[in-house]
Design a protein around this motif. Structure first.
Motif, mmCIF file in Angstrom:
data_model
loop_
_atom_site.group_PDB
_atom_site.id
_atom_site.type_symbol
_atom_site.label_atom_id
_atom_site.label_comp_id
_atom_site.label_asym_id
_atom_site.label_seq_id
_atom_site.Cartn_x
_atom_site.Cartn_y
_atom_site.Cartn_z
ATOM 1 N N GLU A 173 6.229 -0.851 7.870
ATOM 2 C CA GLU A 173 5.904 0.501 7.422
ATOM 3 C C GLU A 173 7.193 1.255 7.135
ATOM 4 O OE1 GLU A 173 3.497 2.445 10.361
ATOM 5 O OE2 GLU A 173 1.750 1.189 9.925
ATOM 6 N N TYR A 211 0.872 -1.177 0.000
ATOM 7 C CA TYR A 211 0.000 0.000 0.000
ATOM 8 C C TYR A 211 0.904 1.220 0.000
ATOM 9 C CZ TYR A 211 -3.232 -3.599 1.475
ATOM 10 O OH TYR A 211 -3.964 -4.759 1.537
ATOM 11 N N THR A 212 0.606 2.188 -0.855
ATOM 12 C CA THR A 212 1.463 3.358 -0.961
ATOM 13 C C THR A 212 0.640 4.637 -1.030
ATOM 14 O OG1 THR A 212 1.542 3.325 -3.386
ATOM 15 C CG2 THR A 212 3.236 2.052 -2.219
ATOM 16 N N GLY A 250 4.523 7.253 2.014
ATOM 17 C CA GLY A 250 4.299 6.231 3.017
ATOM 18 C C GLY A 250 4.069 4.897 2.348
ATOM 19 N N ILE A 251 4.563 3.845 2.989
ATOM 20 C CA ILE A 251 4.464 2.478 2.452
ATOM 21 C C ILE A 251 4.080 1.531 3.576
ATOM 22 C CG2 ILE A 251 5.753 0.535 1.454
ATOM 23 C CD1 ILE A 251 7.781 2.649 0.385
ATOM 24 N N CYS A 309 -1.038 5.073 5.169
ATOM 25 C CA CYS A 309 0.015 5.532 4.265
ATOM 26 C C CYS A 309 -0.040 7.049 4.093
ATOM 27 C CB CYS A 309 -0.090 4.842 2.903
ATOM 28 S SG CYS A 309 0.472 3.139 2.911
ATOM 29 N N SER A 332 8.609 5.288 5.472
ATOM 30 C CA SER A 332 8.276 6.622 4.979
ATOM 31 C C SER A 332 9.556 7.432 4.838
ATOM 32 C CB SER A 332 7.305 7.327 5.912
ATOM 33 O OG SER A 332 7.884 7.537 7.178
ATOM 34 N N GLN A 341 -5.359 0.852 5.268
ATOM 35 C CA GLN A 341 -3.951 0.940 4.889
ATOM 36 C C GLN A 341 -3.668 2.223 4.101
ATOM 37 O OE1 GLN A 341 -5.821 -1.884 4.560
ATOM 38 N NE2 GLN A 341 -4.583 -3.713 4.929
ATOM 39 N N ASN A 342 -4.608 2.620 3.235
ATOM 40 C CA ASN A 342 -4.408 3.856 2.485
ATOM 41 C C ASN A 342 -4.395 5.061 3.419
ATOM 42 O OD1 ASN A 342 -5.927 6.290 0.803
ATOM 43 N ND2 ASN A 342 -4.331 5.225 -0.332
#
Length: 156
Positions: free
Chosen positions: A38, A10-11, A25-26, A134, A40, A130-131
């Protein structure tokens, strides 16, 4: 992880001003396993599209094994449509003439071709856990002090 592993990535990217300070963010999840990481990073002057694309590149770079099956979830039509509609491959064929962010697209294609990547668009700011996380990671990264330069952007 091995070749039969499935990874969800997710990015999100953000910039405060366009251009302005930005970040990405990942979240990486190994499907069926209790693995979640995670990441960033922020930059002092960049654009939203650069951060959206850099998030995907950096996530793919973190995959340890070639030919990993990965689904990337992004709220960036810029990134998802460029790949899913084949635009980036035409841009590459034409040497990225008159296209923005050729440095990142070249890096993206290098990483993309190492794995079995599917890109899936998700609507941003729509309560996707998750979005949303991120987005928080990206915004917080952009707010940090003494951010490094986005060399590719600042040397354009």
């Amino acid at each position: 992880m091995n070749n039969s592993s499935q990874v969800h990535i997710y990015t999100d990217g953000s910039s405060r001003g366009n251009p302005g300070p930005g970040g990405y963010g990942i979240i990486m999840e190994w499907v069926g396993k209790p693995y979640r990481k995670e990441f960033s990073e922020g930059f002092r002057k960049t654009t939203n599209n650069r951060m959206e694309l850099l998030a995907v590149i950096e996530a793919l770079r973190k995959l340890k094994y070639p030919q990993t099956a990965v689904t990337v979830f992004s709220d960036s039509k810029y990134v998802v449509d460029a790949v899913n509609k084949g635009w980036v491959f035409n841009w590459e064929h034409k040497g990225f003439k008159d296209k923005k962010n050729p440095d990142l697209w070249i890096d993206f294609l290098k990483e993309y071709r190492k794995h079995k990547v599917t890109l899936q668009w998700v609507k941003g700011h729509n309560d996707h856990p998750q979005n949303e996380r991120c987005d928080t990671l990206a915004v917080n990264a952009a707010l940090k002090k003494n951010l490094p330069p986005d060399i590719g952007f600042e040397q354009q």
